[in-house]
Motif scaffolding. Structure first.
Motif, PDB file in Angstrom:
ATOM      1  N   ALA A  70       0.841  -1.194   0.000  1.00 14.79           N
ATOM      2  CA  ALA A  70       0.000   0.000   0.000  1.00 14.79           C
ATOM      3  C   ALA A  70       0.879   1.248   0.000  1.00 14.79           C
ATOM      4  CB  ALA A  70      -0.927  -0.010   1.208  1.00 14.79           C
ATOM      5  N   ASP A  71       2.015   1.181   0.680  1.00 13.58           N
ATOM      6  CA  ASP A  71       2.921   2.338   0.708  1.00 13.58           C
ATOM      7  C   ASP A  71       3.448   2.662  -0.688  1.00 13.58           C
ATOM      8  OD1 ASP A  71       2.646   2.691   3.439  1.00 13.58           O
ATOM      9  OD2 ASP A  71       4.411   1.476   3.920  1.00 13.58           O
ATOM     10  N   ARG A  72       3.796   1.622  -1.457  1.00 10.49           N
ATOM     11  CA  ARG A  72       4.283   1.866  -2.824  1.00 10.49           C
ATOM     12  C   ARG A  72       3.185   2.446  -3.688  1.00 10.49           C
ATOM     13  NH1 ARG A  72       7.314  -3.340  -4.777  1.00 10.49           N
ATOM     14  NH2 ARG A  72       6.544  -2.512  -6.720  1.00 10.49           N
ATOM     15  N   ALA A  73       1.956   1.968  -3.522  1.00  7.66           N
ATOM     16  CA  ALA A  73       0.836   2.511  -4.296  1.00  7.66           C
ATOM     17  C   ALA A  73       0.617   3.971  -3.943  1.00  7.66           C
ATOM     18  CB  ALA A  73      -0.428   1.701  -4.041  1.00  7.66           C
ATOM     19  N   ARG A  74       0.618   4.291  -2.643  1.00 11.53           N
ATOM     20  CA  ARG A  74       0.450   5.696  -2.228  1.00 11.53           C
ATOM     21  C   ARG A  74       1.577   6.569  -2.776  1.00 11.53           C
ATOM     22  NH1 ARG A  74      -1.685   3.401   2.444  1.00 11.53           N
ATOM     23  NH2 ARG A  74       0.353   3.162   3.400  1.00 11.53           N
ATOM     24  N   GLU A  75       2.782   6.044  -2.728  1.00  8.59           N
ATOM     25  CA  GLU A  75       3.928   6.796  -3.246  1.00  8.59           C
ATOM     26  C   GLU A  75       3.767   7.091  -4.735  1.00  8.59           C
ATOM     27  OE1 GLU A  75       8.484   5.668  -4.225  1.00  8.59           O
ATOM     28  OE2 GLU A  75       7.824   5.205  -2.177  1.00  8.59           O
ATOM     29  N   ALA A  76       3.278   6.104  -5.488  1.00 10.92           N
ATOM     30  CA  ALA A  76       3.064   6.305  -6.923  1.00 10.92           C
ATOM     31  C   ALA A  76       2.017   7.382  -7.168  1.00 10.92           C
ATOM     32  CB  ALA A  76       2.652   4.993  -7.581  1.00 10.92           C
ATOM     33  N   TYR A  77       0.908   7.322  -6.413  1.00 15.69           N
ATOM     34  CA  TYR A  77      -0.128   8.350  -6.567  1.00 15.69           C
ATOM     35  C   TYR A  77       0.384   9.723  -6.140  1.00 15.69           C
ATOM     36  CZ  TYR A  77      -3.483   4.657  -7.493  1.00 15.69           C
ATOM     37  OH  TYR A  77      -4.147   3.599  -8.045  1.00 15.69           O
ATOM     38  N   ASP A  78       1.142   9.766  -5.050  1.00 11.13           N
ATOM     39  CA  ASP A  78       1.709  11.042  -4.599  1.00 11.13           C
ATOM     40  C   ASP A  78       2.645  11.624  -5.652  1.00 11.13           C
ATOM     41  OD1 ASP A  78       0.320  10.985  -2.238  1.00 11.13           O
ATOM     42  OD2 ASP A  78       2.037  10.322  -1.014  1.00 11.13           O
ATOM     43  N   ASP A  79       3.468  10.748  -6.250  1.00 10.63           N
ATOM     44  CA  ASP A  79       4.376  11.213  -7.292  1.00 10.63           C
ATOM     45  C   ASP A  79       3.611  11.779  -8.485  1.00 10.63           C
ATOM     46  OD1 ASP A  79       6.522  10.447  -5.764  1.00 10.63           O
ATOM     47  OD2 ASP A  79       6.994   8.650  -6.949  1.00 10.63           O
ATOM     48  N   LEU A  80       2.478  11.154  -8.786  1.00 12.32           N
ATOM     49  CA  LEU A  80       1.694  11.590  -9.940  1.00 12.32           C
ATOM     50  C   LEU A  80       0.883  12.842  -9.639  1.00 12.32           C
ATOM     51  CD1 LEU A  80       0.774  11.044 -12.826  1.00 12.32           C
ATOM     52  CD2 LEU A  80      -1.016   9.574 -11.888  1.00 12.32           C
ATOM     53  N   PHE A  81       0.198  12.854  -8.499  1.00 13.94           N
ATOM     54  CA  PHE A  81      -0.753  13.929  -8.226  1.00 13.94           C
ATOM     55  C   PHE A  81      -0.388  14.861  -7.074  1.00 13.94           C
ATOM     56  CE2 PHE A  81      -3.501  10.660 -10.187  1.00 13.94           C
ATOM     57  CZ  PHE A  81      -3.898  11.400 -11.290  1.00 13.94           C
ATOM     58  N   GLY A  82       0.448  14.433  -6.194  1.00 11.45           N
ATOM     59  CA  GLY A  82       0.669  15.213  -4.982  1.00 11.45           C
ATOM     60  C   GLY A  82       1.760  16.243  -5.116  1.00 11.45           C
ATOM     61  N   GLY A  83       1.382  17.433  -5.481  1.00 14.70           N
ATOM     62  CA  GLY A  83       2.359  18.512  -5.509  1.00 14.70           C
ATOM     63  C   GLY A  83       2.744  18.896  -4.095  1.00 14.70           C
ATOM     64  N   GLU A  84       3.851  19.559  -3.940  1.00  8.87           N
ATOM     65  CA  GLU A  84       4.323  19.985  -2.617  1.00  8.87           C
ATOM     66  C   GLU A  84       3.280  20.837  -1.921  1.00  8.87           C
ATOM     67  OE1 GLU A  84       7.927  20.394  -1.391  1.00  8.87           O
ATOM     68  OE2 GLU A  84       8.643  18.801  -2.690  1.00  8.87           O
ATOM     69  N   ASP A  85       2.480  21.571  -2.706  1.00  7.87           N
ATOM     70  CA  ASP A  85       1.483  22.454  -2.117  1.00  7.87           C
ATOM     71  C   ASP A  85       0.155  21.746  -1.858  1.00  7.87           C
ATOM     72  OD1 ASP A  85       0.609  22.048  -4.676  1.00  7.87           O
ATOM     73  OD2 ASP A  85       0.516  24.166  -5.223  1.00  7.87           O
ATOM     74  N   GLY A  86       0.127  20.401  -2.081  1.00 12.12           N
ATOM     75  CA  GLY A  86      -1.089  19.643  -1.833  1.00 12.12           C
ATOM     76  C   GLY A  86      -2.059  19.676  -2.999  1.00 12.12           C
ATOM     77  N   SER A  87      -1.672  20.311  -4.101  1.00  5.50           N
ATOM     78  CA  SER A  87      -2.569  20.375  -5.248  1.00  5.50           C
ATOM     79  C   SER A  87      -2.659  19.007  -5.916  1.00  5.50           C
ATOM     80  CB  SER A  87      -2.063  21.400  -6.262  1.00  5.50           C
ATOM     81  OG  SER A  87      -0.857  20.943  -6.851  1.00  5.50           O
ATOM     82  N   CYS A  88      -3.652  18.858  -6.734  1.00  3.70           N
ATOM     83  CA  CYS A  88      -3.834  17.597  -7.451  1.00  3.70           C
ATOM     84  C   CYS A  88      -3.410  17.735  -8.902  1.00  3.70           C
ATOM     85  CB  CYS A  88      -5.295  17.143  -7.358  1.00  3.70           C
ATOM     86  SG  CYS A  88      -5.718  16.559  -5.725  1.00  3.70           S
ATOM     87  N   VAL A  89      -2.458  18.586  -9.164  1.00  9.04           N
ATOM     88  CA  VAL A  89      -1.939  18.751 -10.517  1.00  9.04           C
ATOM     89  C   VAL A  89      -0.847  17.726 -10.705  1.00  9.04           C
ATOM     90  CG1 VAL A  89      -0.793  20.327 -12.116  1.00  9.04           C
ATOM     91  CG2 VAL A  89      -2.459  21.214 -10.472  1.00  9.04           C
ATOM     92  N   PRO A  90      -0.932  16.894 -11.768  1.00  7.99           N
ATOM     93  CA  PRO A  90       0.121  15.900 -11.980  1.00  7.99           C
ATOM     94  C   PRO A  90       1.507  16.554 -11.981  1.00  7.99           C
ATOM     95  CG  PRO A  90      -1.694  15.494 -13.459  1.00  7.99           C
ATOM     96  CD  PRO A  90      -1.972  16.822 -12.769  1.00  7.99           C
ATOM     97  N   ALA A  91       2.468  15.849 -11.375  1.00  2.00           N
ATOM     98  CA  ALA A  91       3.828  16.381 -11.258  1.00  2.00           C
ATOM     99  C   ALA A  91       4.412  16.727 -12.628  1.00  2.00           C
ATOM    100  CB  ALA A  91       4.709  15.370 -10.528  1.00  2.00           C
ATOM    101  N   ALA A  92       4.109  15.924 -13.644  1.00  2.00           N
ATOM    102  CA  ALA A  92       4.637  16.187 -14.991  1.00  2.00           C
ATOM    103  C   ALA A  92       4.127  17.541 -15.498  1.00  2.00           C
ATOM    104  CB  ALA A  92       4.238  15.070 -15.944  1.00  2.00           C
ATOM    105  N   ALA A  93       2.887  17.870 -15.191  1.00  2.00           N
ATOM    106  CA  ALA A  93       2.320  19.165 -15.624  1.00  2.00           C
ATOM    107  C   ALA A  93       2.983  20.297 -14.863  1.00  2.00           C
ATOM    108  CB  ALA A  93       0.810  19.182 -15.419  1.00  2.00           C
ATOM    109  N   GLN A  94       3.307  20.072 -13.588  1.00  2.00           N
ATOM    110  CA  GLN A  94       3.979  21.110 -12.807  1.00  2.00           C
ATOM    111  C   GLN A  94       5.374  21.369 -13.356  1.00  2.00           C
ATOM    112  OE1 GLN A  94       4.022  19.821  -8.759  1.00  2.00           O
ATOM    113  NE2 GLN A  94       1.834  20.164  -8.456  1.00  2.00           N
TER     114      GLN A  94
END
Length: 112
Positions: free
Chosen positions: A85-109
């Motif tokens: 579950a930790d790896r899954a959360r990490e993957a989602y955080d990497d994709l969507f979790g910006g440092e500011d808590g936004s849900c903008v994909p990291a690639a878009a940032q």
């Protein structure tokens, strides 16, 4: 590719030769009964499970093991991988979790 175990002529050791002359005697000295679960095939599955768990590609693992079909590696090995579950959360955080808590994909940032 350098080999870990070789014959006296520095060529690849036959699997059966290694099992009979090194693996089984080592198991015996360690007090472990030689069974299918402690044999060379189990060691092979252990290797592919560990390497897959370290996020190596299925295609690469299949090639390491001399398999022509990566789908066989998936069928034979992934059921042994721990569900993380930790790896899954990490993957989602990497994709969507910006440092500011936004849900903008990291690639878009990164594109900004």
């Amino acid at each position: 590719m350098p080999l870990v175990f070789t014959t006296p002529l520095h060529t690849a050791i036959n699997r059966s030769t290694f099992a009979n002359r090194a693996w089984r005697p080592a198991l015996s000295r360690a007090g472990i009964k030689s069974t299918r679960a402690t044999g060379m095939h189990a060691l092979r599955h252990y290797f592919d499970s560990v390497v897959l768990d370290k996020r190596q590609s299925v295609k690469a693992v299949a090639e390491y093991l001399g398999r022509s079909n990566p789908a066989f590696t998936l069928r034979a090995c992934t059921h042994k991988l721990p569900i993380s579950a930790d790896r899954a959360r990490e993957a989602y955080d990497d994709l969507f979790g910006g440092e500011d808590g936004s849900c903008v994909p990291a690639a878009a940032q990164d594109a900004d």
